[in-house]
Structures are given as structure tokens and as C-alpha cells.
Enzyme design. Structure first.
Site, PDB file in Angstrom:
ATOM      1  N   CYS A 111       0.838  -1.202   0.000  1.00 14.04           N
ATOM      2  CA  CYS A 111       0.000   0.000   0.000  1.00 14.04           C
ATOM      3  C   CYS A 111       0.875   1.256   0.000  1.00 14.04           C
ATOM      4  O   CYS A 111       1.458   1.594  -1.022  1.00 14.04           O
ATOM      5  CB  CYS A 111      -0.976  -0.032   1.170  1.00 14.04           C
ATOM      6  SG  CYS A 111      -2.334   1.170   0.988  1.00 14.04           S
ATOM      7  N   HIS A 216      -3.563  -5.105   0.368  1.00 10.12           N
ATOM      8  CA  HIS A 216      -3.007  -5.533   1.658  1.00 10.12           C
ATOM      9  C   HIS A 216      -3.064  -7.056   1.793  1.00 10.12           C
ATOM     10  O   HIS A 216      -3.967  -7.605   2.434  1.00 10.12           O
ATOM     11  CB  HIS A 216      -3.785  -4.885   2.806  1.00 10.12           C
ATOM     12  CG  HIS A 216      -3.413  -3.470   3.077  1.00 10.12           C
ATOM     13  ND1 HIS A 216      -2.473  -3.103   4.015  1.00 10.12           N
ATOM     14  CD2 HIS A 216      -3.851  -2.317   2.510  1.00 10.12           C
ATOM     15  CE1 HIS A 216      -2.355  -1.784   4.028  1.00 10.12           C
ATOM     16  NE2 HIS A 216      -3.179  -1.280   3.129  1.00 10.12           N
ATOM     17  N   GLU A 218      -1.428  -8.959   3.656  1.00 10.53           N
ATOM     18  CA  GLU A 218      -1.259  -9.443   5.040  1.00 10.53           C
ATOM     19  C   GLU A 218      -2.588  -9.766   5.697  1.00 10.53           C
ATOM     20  O   GLU A 218      -2.628 -10.518   6.687  1.00 10.53           O
ATOM     21  CB  GLU A 218      -0.470  -8.426   5.878  1.00 10.53           C
ATOM     22  CG  GLU A 218      -1.236  -7.205   6.330  1.00 10.53           C
ATOM     23  CD  GLU A 218      -1.329  -6.101   5.288  1.00 10.53           C
ATOM     24  OE1 GLU A 218      -1.755  -4.979   5.634  1.00 10.53           O
ATOM     25  OE2 GLU A 218      -0.968  -6.350   4.112  1.00 10.53           O
TER      26      GLU A 218
END
Length: 242
Positions: A111, A216, A218
Site C-alpha cells: 500500500c 493488503h 497481510e
């Protein structure tokens, strides 16, 4: 393969004045651990000498998300939605990108991290996508949305490192940003696009692993295609000769 040490960039958060916390969201650390690396925090505020010394000891760098870059760094348009600008963090992360590019050290930007890569290598940003990109999709699914909300698809370009890692030419992603990549930096290749024509991922030509993704992953590690990004990053870091 050795267990790679991964430096995570950090952000400074005011808990309550004058107490400031330096850290990164746990999801990044969990993803690195799950992929087989050891995450270490790189605190904002290191001198350039200290940063360079730490860089030499690390096997890879993860640039995490967070507040906006200072528009002055890329001659960007001021915008009232620009928030949490931290010049010291900007300077540190830009230096990390340039060192990683020079030394062939693996680096993954997420990001804001993708935006830092672009600016560090001469590119620019939309300081607010909704106002500055005609026909833009909604990209700012924050706050008030689960972080694993799948917002839109991205098209992955042929014969890119990203295509090799993910193994598909299209993938659904989450989206938690209001800024985005505009002019693309020198020697960067766009490796994924959103349907509205916004660059969603970049990679440095000639580098074994220096890439940024605007989404994102994660928060999407339960999906093997997204987790593959971390696996490939840790694999490259584990082969690093730092």
C-alpha cells in the site's frame, strides 16, 4: 535456507500527548512469521549511518502501510484528505528503497510501501484518487469495513514476477487507500492494473525481488494466491547474501 531477518518499517502514533508509540500492525509480523521469516522493527528516527548499518544486517525489507507521503516529495497537488504526514518516516523509507535497489536486496512494499517505491524512483502519486482520476473506482474501503473485504479485481500482466508468483492473470483484492500511483518511476514496470486504469503493482526491472502492491495481502494470507507473495519474498530474502 537460512531463516531470513526482515526489517519492517514503522509508523509513529501518538497514544496520548506526549507519549508516542513506534510500531507496525501485527498482521505484517504474522505474515512474515507464517512464511518463515523473523520480523524486526526499524524505528523511525535512526540516523542515516545507523540505518545503513542495520540495512546491511537484514536479509529483506518490508515497507508497511500507514499515513500519506508528503506531496512536496513528488510535486503533488495539496489535498485536504492528506493525513499523518511524517517527513522522518518518508526520508527513512525512501532511503531503504534506494539502498535495496542498489544492493539487490529483496524488498516488498504494501500500500503506502508501493507508493514509497514509486516516489523513491522518480514517480508521482495521485494525492486523492477520487478527485484526480476520472472514472475511478472506490479504493478507500476504510474505515468501517473489514480489512479482508474484497473490493475489486486486478489484472496481472504477462511475463512479470507477480504473474509468476500468483500464477493467475487476475485476482480479487482488498483496497484501503485514497492515494495511488500516477507517473511511474524510472525502471519500474507496472505488473497489475485495476479496471479503472490505476496501477496496482510495480516491480523494478532487473531486480530479483523489489516490488510493491497497492492492496493488503497481510489480511488475506488464508488465500494461497495472496500468501504466495510473502512466500516468494521470504524465499528471496533467505537466498540473500547480506
Amino acid at each position: 535456507m537460512k531463516t531470513p531477518l526482515i526489517g519492517l518499517s514503522t509508523e509513529r502514533l501518538i497514544i496520548h500527548d506526549p507519549i508516542v508509540s513506534v510500531g507496525a500492525k501485527e498482521a505484517y509480523a504474522r505474515a512474515i512469521l507464517k512464511a518463515g521469516g523473523i520480523p524486526l522493527l526499524i524505528p523511525v528516527g535512526l540516523s542515516l549511518t545507523q540505518l545503513r548499518e542495520l540495512f546491511q544486517r537484514l536479509d529483506g525489507i518490508l515497507l508497511v502501510g500507514g499515513g500519506d507521503l508528503d506531496p512536496a516529495l513528488f510535486n503533488g497537488e495539496p489535498h485536504p484528505r492528506v493525513y499523518d504526514v511524517d517527513p522522518a518516516r518518508d526520508e527513512m523509507e525512501i532511503e531503504l528503497v534506494r539502498m535495496a535497489a542498489r544492493d539487490q536486496k529483496p524488498l516488498l512494499g504494501i500500500c503506502r510501501g508501493a507508493q514509497v517505491i514509486n516516489v523513491a524512483l522518480g514517480g508521482s502519486l495521485y494525492t486523492d484518487i477520487a478527485d484526480q482520476l476520472k472514472g475511478a473506482l472506490k479504493h478507500d474501503y476504510f474505515p468501517g469495513y473489514p480489512r479482508d473485504t474484497l473490493a475489486h479485481k486486478v489484472k496481472i500482466m504477462d511475463r512479470t514476477q507477480l504473474e509468476k508468483i500468483i500464477g493467475e492473470d487476475e485476482i480479487q483484492v482488498n483496497s484501503l487507500h485514497h492515494q495511488g500511483l500516477a507517473r511511474i518511476g524510472e525502471e519500474l514496470r507496472v505488473s497489475a492494473w485495476s479496471p479503472d486504469g490505476l496501477a496496482e503493482a510495480v516491480e523494478l526491472l532487473g531486480h530479483r525481488f523489489l516490488m510493491g502492491v497497492q492492496w493488503h495481502p497481510e489480511w488475506l494470507t488464508q488465500n494461497p494466491r495472496h500468501f504466495a507473495l510473502f512466500e516468494a519474498f521470504i524465499q528471496a530474502a533467505g537466498e540473500n547474501e547480506a
